[in-house]
Design a protein around this motif. Sequence first.
Motif, mmCIF file in Angstrom:
data_model
loop_
_atom_site.group_PDB
_atom_site.id
_atom_site.type_symbol
_atom_site.label_atom_id
_atom_site.label_comp_id
_atom_site.label_asym_id
_atom_site.label_seq_id
_atom_site.Cartn_x
_atom_site.Cartn_y
_atom_site.Cartn_z
ATOM 1 N N ALA A 16 2.163 -9.827 3.279
ATOM 2 C CA ALA A 16 1.268 -9.665 4.432
ATOM 3 C C ALA A 16 1.980 -8.933 5.563
ATOM 4 C CB ALA A 16 0.791 -11.034 4.919
ATOM 5 N N MET A 17 3.236 -9.300 5.793
ATOM 6 C CA MET A 17 4.015 -8.661 6.849
ATOM 7 C C MET A 17 4.277 -7.197 6.517
ATOM 8 S SD MET A 17 6.693 -11.752 7.619
ATOM 9 C CE MET A 17 7.616 -10.831 8.828
ATOM 10 N N ALA A 18 4.691 -6.930 5.287
ATOM 11 C CA ALA A 18 4.959 -5.553 4.873
ATOM 12 C C ALA A 18 3.698 -4.707 4.984
ATOM 13 C CB ALA A 18 5.493 -5.528 3.445
ATOM 14 N N GLY A 19 2.573 -5.289 4.571
ATOM 15 C CA GLY A 19 1.312 -4.570 4.646
ATOM 16 C C GLY A 19 0.907 -4.261 6.074
ATOM 17 N N GLY A 20 1.109 -5.219 6.976
ATOM 18 C CA GLY A 20 0.778 -4.999 8.386
ATOM 19 C C GLY A 20 1.609 -3.886 8.990
ATOM 20 N N ILE A 21 2.885 -3.863 8.637
ATOM 21 C CA ILE A 21 3.789 -2.826 9.151
ATOM 22 C C ILE A 21 3.373 -1.451 8.637
ATOM 23 C CG2 ILE A 21 6.169 -1.978 9.093
ATOM 24 C CD1 ILE A 21 7.012 -4.979 8.858
ATOM 25 N N SER A 41 5.614 -9.593 -8.680
ATOM 26 C CA SER A 41 5.283 -9.547 -7.255
ATOM 27 C C SER A 41 5.795 -8.261 -6.624
ATOM 28 C CB SER A 41 5.901 -10.750 -6.532
ATOM 29 O OG SER A 41 5.316 -11.951 -6.971
ATOM 30 N N LEU A 42 6.981 -7.835 -7.042
ATOM 31 C CA LEU A 42 7.545 -6.594 -6.511
ATOM 32 C C LEU A 42 6.687 -5.387 -6.896
ATOM 33 C CD1 LEU A 42 11.384 -7.011 -7.143
ATOM 34 C CD2 LEU A 42 10.179 -7.199 -4.955
ATOM 35 N N GLU A 43 6.244 -5.366 -8.136
ATOM 36 C CA GLU A 43 5.425 -4.239 -8.604
ATOM 37 C C GLU A 43 4.109 -4.185 -7.837
ATOM 38 O OE1 GLU A 43 4.893 -0.798 -10.487
ATOM 39 O OE2 GLU A 43 6.702 -2.044 -10.590
ATOM 40 N N LYS A 44 3.550 -5.353 -7.571
ATOM 41 C CA LYS A 44 2.307 -5.432 -6.797
ATOM 42 C C LYS A 44 2.513 -4.862 -5.395
ATOM 43 C CE LYS A 44 -0.963 -8.835 -4.951
ATOM 44 N NZ LYS A 44 -1.278 -10.299 -4.834
ATOM 45 N N ALA A 45 3.627 -5.230 -4.768
ATOM 46 C CA ALA A 45 3.928 -4.743 -3.426
ATOM 47 C C ALA A 45 4.162 -3.235 -3.418
ATOM 48 C CB ALA A 45 5.153 -5.469 -2.863
ATOM 49 N N LYS A 46 4.848 -2.769 -4.435
ATOM 50 C CA LYS A 46 5.144 -1.329 -4.530
ATOM 51 C C LYS A 46 3.870 -0.517 -4.708
ATOM 52 C CE LYS A 46 7.963 1.998 -7.127
ATOM 53 N NZ LYS A 46 8.918 2.165 -8.256
ATOM 54 N N GLU A 47 2.995 -0.989 -5.590
ATOM 55 C CA GLU A 47 1.746 -0.278 -5.858
ATOM 56 C C GLU A 47 0.822 -0.288 -4.642
ATOM 57 O OE1 GLU A 47 -0.146 -1.807 -9.325
ATOM 58 O OE2 GLU A 47 1.456 -1.161 -10.692
ATOM 59 N N LYS A 48 0.772 -1.431 -3.958
ATOM 60 C CA LYS A 48 -0.173 -1.589 -2.846
ATOM 61 C C LYS A 48 0.283 -0.882 -1.581
ATOM 62 C CE LYS A 48 -3.133 -5.125 -0.828
ATOM 63 N NZ LYS A 48 -3.467 -6.580 -0.819
ATOM 64 N N TYR A 49 1.600 -0.936 -1.316
ATOM 65 C CA TYR A 49 2.091 -0.428 -0.028
ATOM 66 C C TYR A 49 3.033 0.766 -0.130
ATOM 67 C CZ TYR A 49 0.282 -5.012 1.279
ATOM 68 O OH TYR A 49 -0.515 -6.110 1.432
ATOM 69 N N GLY A 50 3.497 1.081 -1.340
ATOM 70 C CA GLY A 50 4.385 2.230 -1.511
ATOM 71 C C GLY A 50 5.772 2.035 -0.955
ATOM 72 N N ILE A 51 6.210 0.765 -0.842
ATOM 73 C CA ILE A 51 7.530 0.461 -0.275
ATOM 74 C C ILE A 51 8.583 0.417 -1.371
ATOM 75 C CG2 ILE A 51 6.516 -0.821 1.646
ATOM 76 C CD1 ILE A 51 7.184 -3.406 0.165
ATOM 77 N N LYS A 52 9.857 0.406 -0.971
ATOM 78 C CA LYS A 52 10.955 0.266 -1.923
ATOM 79 C C LYS A 52 11.053 -1.197 -2.352
ATOM 80 C CE LYS A 52 13.826 3.936 0.117
ATOM 81 N NZ LYS A 52 15.114 4.211 0.789
ATOM 82 N N VAL A 53 11.394 -1.428 -3.612
ATOM 83 C CA VAL A 53 11.551 -2.795 -4.106
ATOM 84 C C VAL A 53 12.828 -2.897 -4.937
ATOM 85 C CG1 VAL A 53 9.067 -3.267 -4.107
ATOM 86 C CG2 VAL A 53 10.153 -2.378 -6.171
ATOM 87 N N THR A 54 13.347 -4.120 -5.007
ATOM 88 C CA THR A 54 14.573 -4.365 -5.769
ATOM 89 C C THR A 54 14.644 -5.836 -6.166
ATOM 90 O OG1 THR A 54 16.997 -4.295 -5.712
ATOM 91 C CG2 THR A 54 15.884 -4.753 -3.644
ATOM 92 N N THR A 55 15.338 -6.114 -7.241
ATOM 93 C CA THR A 55 15.571 -7.509 -7.632
ATOM 94 C C THR A 55 16.911 -8.004 -7.089
ATOM 95 O OG1 THR A 55 16.507 -6.744 -9.732
ATOM 96 C CG2 THR A 55 14.173 -7.376 -9.730
ATOM 97 N N ASP A 56 17.596 -7.160 -6.331
ATOM 98 C CA ASP A 56 18.925 -7.481 -5.788
ATOM 99 C C ASP A 56 18.823 -7.763 -4.292
ATOM 100 O OD1 ASP A 56 21.558 -7.721 -5.067
ATOM 101 O OD2 ASP A 56 22.169 -5.725 -5.739
#
Length: 268
Positions: A16-21, A41-56
């Motif tokens: 929600a925070m990432a999306g608002g930003i 969850s990371l893939e969902k965030a990446k697809e929805k908002y186009g942000i960088k994601v990592t498991t680290d």
Amino acid sequence: MNKVIGFIGAGNMGQAMAGGIVNSNLVSKENIIMADLNEGSLEKAKEKYGIKVTTDNNEAAKSADILVLSVKPNLYPIVIKGIKDKVKEGGIIVTIAAGKALKATEEMFGKRIKIVRVMPNTPALVGEGMAAICPNDLVSKEEVKDVVSIFESFGKAEMVEEKLMDVVTSVSGSSPAYVYMFIEAMADAAVLDGMPRAKAYKFAAQAVLGSAKMVLETGMHPGALKDMVCSPGGTTIEAVATLEEKGLRSAVIKAMRDCTKKSQEMSK
């Protein structure tokens, strides 16, 4: 804002925070990084908002100027232990967990570090969040403004003293649950009187939304707004009298004080 914002935790609040930003264009998508062990969850965030994601987690910690710990309170010791030596020099840690005092978070890091304690709430998911913000003494005024702007990108934010954070938990952090119960009860009554369930939820929820907006936008006392709806001998005052008889106010006050007390106990 020309800063990298990192999140550890890709749950509902983090997303929600990432999306608002992203939606407010506060920073570019390329300047947001989110870490989580849950690849789904990371893939969902990446697809929805186009942000960088990592498991680290360390990747986010090393690159973020502002790092939000958007994980459950019980995971804070584990997460902090893993990143405490990797946090970017001069970086700001934002905590959003109930019962995690500034001093306690510093102790988990084992050193003095810039920390901003925040208590948001779940309406951030629809851009109507309310956040209380409290920095430690290492955070500059400009840095505080940056953190405030993050939370204002998906709702409203207010500075508070740390001693009020437990009260904020009851009046804002936890209170959506009470409101949902009220809406559900209103809808149940409407269904009992013959209204279809879907319509009942819509009428009840919109009434709550509109009433809250009246309080915020008119600046009038809630009691005065209530009186405006209560005609002499009418239907509304009949309902109000029943709510008073059944102890609505005292039940809400008691519940919120219990919530505040629980938050205080968690802070020890």
